[in-house]
Design an enzyme around this catalytic site. Structure first.
Site, short mmCIF file in Angstrom:
data_model
loop_
_atom_site.label_atom_id
_atom_site.label_comp_id
_atom_site.label_asym_id
_atom_site.label_seq_id
_atom_site.Cartn_x
_atom_site.Cartn_y
_atom_site.Cartn_z
N PRO A 1 -86.27 -6.89 9.64
CA PRO A 1 -86.05 -5.59 10.25
C PRO A 1 -85.77 -4.58 9.13
CG PRO A 1 -84.75 -7.29 11.36
CD PRO A 1 -85.33 -7.91 10.13
N GLU A 2 -86.47 -3.48 9.17
CA GLU A 2 -86.30 -2.46 8.13
C GLU A 2 -85.49 -1.30 8.71
OE1 GLU A 2 -89.98 -1.45 6.16
OE2 GLU A 2 -90.82 -3.44 6.51
N LYS B 1 -80.27 -1.63 5.23
CA LYS B 1 -80.64 -2.52 6.32
C LYS B 1 -79.43 -3.25 6.89
CE LYS B 1 -85.02 -3.40 4.04
NZ LYS B 1 -85.83 -4.41 3.32
N ARG C 1 -95.32 -9.26 -2.77
CA ARG C 1 -95.56 -8.93 -1.37
C ARG C 1 -96.98 -8.47 -1.17
NH1 ARG C 1 -90.74 -7.97 1.38
NH2 ARG C 1 -92.10 -8.18 3.18
#
Ligand SMILES: [Zn+2]
Length: 324
Positions: free
Chosen positions: A24-25, A79, A290
């Site tokens: 979750p960002e 976050k 990433r």
């Protein structure tokens, strides 16, 4: 809160510096913080029941010190969810110190109030009974999340190494941060010490919107590119918060509802599909470990001179497009 034997949560263990997983960002955590603020602020925690505890820093302290505290406020910091607590009347004579419950959802963490009679989801590992009869439940399939009860005085020390909030920073501050480091722009945006709260989804979406290739060197961006990027980040994050986040894995809000910003994704996980702007096929390149999605036409790659600024032996030139 009695005593101070609890070790501080390790920043890196919380995955805040070099996370490797989709988490979750900022927009998802902001949505949760707003939901929790509406639903549990003001409630007193009566008791704590724990299942597996390997994601909690000092579970004994949590069980011992959390009951009696009132949840004063809920905020997002990067976050992290920060539940500020007001000490209860609690144990007679015990001197209470103000504390915060710090929660990082890791990859699959969920925190939501539920009625006790509601079925308990699998992998629910923490139950906080509230004074209105509900219980706040923490569920986490992968248990990459972290939870810690920390004295309020220690909070700055723990979160102080996090960078600017992208929604609060000025363009000048943002520009200065980019100029400070030798790094590809995507790597820099992901680095929580530079900006707090950005992750893979919103970095890719912002770079596409700003028409900047993820491997461009941050310090070599033109002034107008920095302006575009700063604005793009704000636009993308604000729109994502309005749509209550992106549900690409198991993310749901405090009412169990998914977000809908994933329907607005322009590049993230769209490899091989047409660019919404020009029709070229979206590609994927590895940056900072990433997968990074971009349009090869709208986001032209930097010149090779820039890519080979620090050549390493055995590295394949230019061919960094990876399958992951
Ligand atoms: Zn394009």
């Amino acid at each position: 809160m009695r005593g101070s034997s609890m070790p501080p949560p390790q920043a890196d263990a919380c995955g805040i510096l070099a996370e490797k997983f989709p988490v979750p960002e900022l927009p998802e955590v902001e949505t949760l913080a707003r939901g929790l603020r509406e639903q549990i602020a003001g409630r007193r925690i009566l008791s704590v029941r724990l299942g597996k505890t390997d994601f909690i820093d000092d579970p004994t302290a949590l069980e011992r010190d959390l009951p009696g505290n009132r949840i004063e406020s809920v905020a997002r910091y990067g976050k992290f969810l920060v539940l500020r607590l007001a000490p209860g009347n609690g144990a007679a004579g015990a001197k209470s110190e103000r504390a915060c419950l710090l929660v990082h959802l890791g990859m699959t963490g969920q925190l939501a109030p539920r009625l006790p009679e509601e079925p308990v989801a699998r992998h629910t590992h923490a139950f906080f009974a509230l004074d209105d009869g509900r219980e706040l439940r923490y569920t986490d399939i992968r248990r990459f999340g972290r939870m810690a009860l920390v004295p309020e005085a220690a909070l700055d020390g723990l979160l102080g190494n996090l960078g600017l909030d992208p929604l609060e920073t000025t363009e000048e501050e943002f520009r200065a941060r980019l100029a400070e480091r030798r790094a590809m722009i995507k790597a820099l945006l992901l680095d929580q010490r530079v900006l707090r709260g950005m992750g893979n989804i919103y970095c890719d979406e912002s770079l596409w919107r700003a028409r900047i290739h993820p491997t461009c060197h941050a310090a070599r961006l033109k002034p107008e590119q920095v302006t575009r990027l700063c604005r793009a980040i704000r636009k993308v994050l604000s729109a994502a918060i309005r749509l209550r986040g992106s549900s690409v894995s198991n993310y749901v809000d405090t009412n169990g509802q998914p977000g809908s910003y994933q329907l607005r994704h322009r590049v993230y996980q769209r490899e091989g599909k047409g660019c919404f702007r020009c029709g070229a096929k979206i590609r994927r390149v590895m940056v900072a470990g990433r997968g990074s999605h971009f349009c090869p036409r709208c986001q032209p790659a930097p010149r090779k001179r820039a890519l080979r600024a620090r050549p390493r032996r055995g590295r394949r030139r230019g061919g960094t497009v990876a399958a992951d």
